[in-house]
Write an enzyme that holds these catalytic residues in place. Structure first.
Site, mmCIF file in Angstrom:
data_model
loop_
_atom_site.group_PDB
_atom_site.id
_atom_site.type_symbol
_atom_site.label_atom_id
_atom_site.label_comp_id
_atom_site.label_asym_id
_atom_site.label_seq_id
_atom_site.Cartn_x
_atom_site.Cartn_y
_atom_site.Cartn_z
ATOM 1 C CG ASP A 23 -1.621 1.246 1.498
ATOM 2 O OD1 ASP A 23 -2.280 1.719 0.549
ATOM 3 O OD2 ASP A 23 -1.537 1.796 2.617
ATOM 4 C CG ASP A 25 -1.431 7.886 0.234
ATOM 5 O OD1 ASP A 25 -1.046 9.050 0.365
ATOM 6 O OD2 ASP A 25 -1.620 7.339 -0.881
ATOM 7 C CG ASP A 199 -2.447 2.674 6.317
ATOM 8 O OD1 ASP A 199 -2.352 2.357 5.116
ATOM 9 O OD2 ASP A 199 -3.065 3.686 6.715
HETATM 10 MG MG LIG Z 1 -2.932 3.226 3.299
#
Ligand SMILES: [Mg+2]
Length: 249
Positions: A23, A25, A199
């Site tokens: 991933d 961001d 995240d």
């Molecule tokens: Mg992310």
């Protein structure tokens, strides 16, 4: 700010046998109030380029951003990538994109009119999806969530995807998990142990997908519950872990 204790152990060192899905961001890059304001350290681009080679090409970015934005951020690197949480995909130079319904134009216009009441709130038009952001305007959360609920009626075949201070209106079907499974069906990813690092709630589909293919997830942060098996504190810890992997792969 104090660092929360992680409930999951640190991941093992990166292996050259893996297929690595990252991933962007909140995982490789620290969050910015405005998604367009994030910066990519040239050192990170070098690390990703070398890792891509060590993994024989089995390294992909899997993001909610559009592919065009990813290419801009990580230029001159053009990695295999999944954009818009699975709606855009590129492998071996071949690119696919989901069509845009006409009703999205009106949804964006109305959303922007509402968001103007809260400086910092943003309605991001991603072409096929709309993301409503309140990171820079926490007071706008209720209004933007209500708007997202109400506009769904105008968008058959769409659903809400809740993320970190953002809610996104997106077409049913594709998500990060299905995108990872699709990539795993072909070289250079096929036959490798899949590892996904992410995240957000939107990464849980991908954690589950890699688990069901004899791989594992690495959560960035301490959010629970999660299908990830390991955790790292923050994007800086992810970058350090990837860099260490260069010596061991
Ligand atoms: Mg992310």
């Amino acid at each position: 700010m104090s660092t929360p204790t992680l409930s999951l152990p640190a991941p093992p060192a990166v292996s050259s046998e893996w297929a690595l899905f990252l991933d962007v961001d909140g995982t490789l890059l620290d969050f910015a109030d405005v998604p367009g304001d994030v910066a990519v350290d040239p050192g990170l681009i070098d690390v990703l380029a070398v890792l891509h080679g060590r993994l024989d090409g089995a390294l992909a970015l899997v993001s909610g951003r559009r592919l065009a934005q990813l290419d801009e951020l990580f230029a001159p690197l053009k990695l295999p990538a999944v954009g818009l949480h699975g709606l855009e995909r590129r492998e071996d130079g071949h690119q696919e994109r989901h069509p845009r319904p006409v009703a999205l134009d009106q949804a964006v216009a109305w959303g922007r009119a509402l968001a103007q009441r809260y400086p910092g709130a943003r309605v991001e038009d991603k072409g096929t999806t709309i993301a409503l952001h309140w990171r820079a305007a926490p007071d706008a959360e209720d209004l933007l969530r209500q708007y997202a609920d109400s506009i769904l009626i105008e968008l058959p075949g769409y659903h809400l995807q809740h993320g970190n201070m953002v809610v996104e209106l997106r077409p049913d079907g594709a998500h990060k998990g299905s995108a990872v499974v699709d990539l795993l069906a072909h070289p250079p990813f096929h036959g490798r142990r899949p590892v996904f690092v992410g995240d957000d709630l939107t990464d849980e589909h991908a954690f589950q997908a890699v688990c069901s293919h004899a791989g594992f997830g690495v959560l960035v942060g301490s959010r629970q519950p999660s299908a990830a098996r390991y955790a790292l504190h923050d994007p800086a810890a992810v970058r350090a872990w990837l860099e260490e992997g260069l010596d061991l792969a």
